[in-house]
Write a protein that holds these residues in place. Structure first.
Motif, short mmCIF file in Angstrom:
data_model
loop_
_atom_site.label_atom_id
_atom_site.label_comp_id
_atom_site.label_asym_id
_atom_site.label_seq_id
_atom_site.Cartn_x
_atom_site.Cartn_y
_atom_site.Cartn_z
N LEU A 64 78.60 14.12 38.06
CA LEU A 64 78.45 14.48 36.73
C LEU A 64 79.96 14.54 36.00
O LEU A 64 80.28 15.87 36.89
CB LEU A 64 76.95 15.34 36.29
N ASN A 65 79.63 14.88 34.41
CA ASN A 65 80.76 15.77 33.76
C ASN A 65 80.42 17.14 33.80
O ASN A 65 80.64 17.76 32.99
CB ASN A 65 81.37 14.90 32.60
N GLU A 66 80.28 17.47 34.51
CA GLU A 66 79.25 18.89 34.69
C GLU A 66 79.08 19.68 35.85
O GLU A 66 79.75 19.42 37.09
CB GLU A 66 77.62 18.98 34.19
N LYS A 67 79.69 21.04 35.40
CA LYS A 67 79.59 21.85 36.66
C LYS A 67 77.90 23.09 36.86
O LYS A 67 78.22 23.30 35.47
CB LYS A 67 81.37 22.53 36.31
N SER A 68 78.21 23.21 38.40
CA SER A 68 77.48 24.94 37.98
C SER A 68 77.94 26.36 38.20
O SER A 68 78.78 26.16 37.82
CB SER A 68 76.71 24.63 39.36
#
Lengths: 241, 241
Positions: A209-213
């Motif tokens: 995904l293009n997201e980070k935790s």
């Protein structure tokens, strides 16, 4: 009436409704705070923990019984239950003490399931207790229930090199470390971080995904999600469900 | 006493010795003249063929019962029997006619085995017939026995890409075409000759021999043999026996 007699009474009264000598045991796996958990139950009349069990009504199929038992134990029915082995040794359950109580032989059909930890409701009454245990810290178990759990883990390990596990266990978006922890718990060994990541992505069931935790105190990490449709299709084909 | 009453009489007389409601069915595979065969049995009281079955004595484990049944049916006991699935639908066996005869529900535990065709002895009496059938030309089968056979084949297909099958089916020395025929029968598709050979050799379970087959009218062909120890070890590990 004390617990002992009450249970016996209940079983004797309903015995004509169930298939005698057969039951099933559900091995239910969950994931919580980085640990794989197994759901266990303890009847007050026994001193050992056991896997949730189910008897089979004469009017239902074995599979229907497995799903009914799951729903009765933890309020969940919309999941995949996989039958994996039959346990049929003569003395698999009863010690001398137990023989006095039920005095019956049961052949047990094992099913396993992965469930979302947060959706499980524990249905129990004053005669029993139900609780999650860390897969690496199981209490002393009743009869051959250790063998049942180990066989379930062995069967799961047969396919996790082809189809990843974790879909039902992890949140929708997860880190590669979380997925690796699940593998390590089932395989019982530490895995190389880079090789693991390469392998998982090459299997083609996971989206980057293009997201980070953004957990506080932890360096932001890339998030992944399962390609649900492809994953479910391949898994069900592998398990032939 | 006619067959119908004799069978019923026998079952009623011995019913206290067996676990009620459970039996097992053995799917026995052999290989003869380029064809995979399955062993089937026909009781004179039925019009359909069925898989050899076994009941479970109260004094034996489920596995012991499976081996005993195999020995009683075909005189063989020194082979690998693999439990693969339980069949537990309510109406899996009985038609209206059958209900009049036995009137009982059975949950069936499926086992499969590969046997050496030439070592099988058919034990039967005037009330039954036992015979090999080509896997592609099975007769109309009793109850859900088609499903039992298909599930066995499916389970075998799960591992033949990791560990070859054929050890118990082929003669000690065999050609690559003979091995490929077995694969094709189980996978239900034609396989590329060269790719198949490359794959089989790379799996590491087969020795190329310094010998050729010399069947009259056929071009001499290289012979192979199984690396028995390695093969058995890996197979048993895979099946966890």
């Amino acid at each position: 009436m004390n617990h002992f007699f009450e249970s016996k009474h209940l079983l004797l009264n309903s015995k004509d409704k169930f298939l005698p000598n057969i039951l099933l045991n559900n091995v239910i796996f969950g994931y919580y705070e980085g640990k794989i958990k197994i759901l266990l139950k303890k009847l007050m009349i026994y001193d050992k923990w056991m896997l949730p069990e189910g008897f089979i009504y004469k009017t239902e199929s074995v599979e229907e019984a497995a799903y009914r038992a799951l729903k009765e134990n933890i309020g969940i029915d919309n999941i995949l239950l996989t039958q994996f082995h039959v346990f049929g040794e003569i003395n698999r359950l009863y010690s001398k003490v137990d023989k006095n109580i039920l005095n019956q032989r049961y052949v047990s059909i094992g099913y396993y399931a992965f469930v979302n930890y947060s959706k499980v409701k524990m249905f129990c009454n004053e005669k029993e207790e139900i609780r999650w245990f860390d897969i690496n810290k199981l209490p002393k178990l009743y009869g051959d229930h250790n063998k049942i759990i180990n066989t379930a883990i062995f069967e799961i390990c047969k396919y996790i090199n082809h189809i990843p596990i974790g879909y039902e266990l992890l949140p929708e978006k997860f880190t590669m470390s979380e997925l690796r922890l699940i593998y390590e718990a089932f395989l019982g060994e530490n895995l190389d971080r880079r090789n693991f990541q390469r392998k998982m992505l090459s299997m083609g069931f996971i989206n980057k995904l293009n997201e980070k935790s953004e957990k506080r105190g932890i360096k932001p990490t890339i998030l992944y999600s399962f390609k649900k449709d492809k994953y479910m299709k391949c898994l069900m084909q592998f398990l032939k469900l």
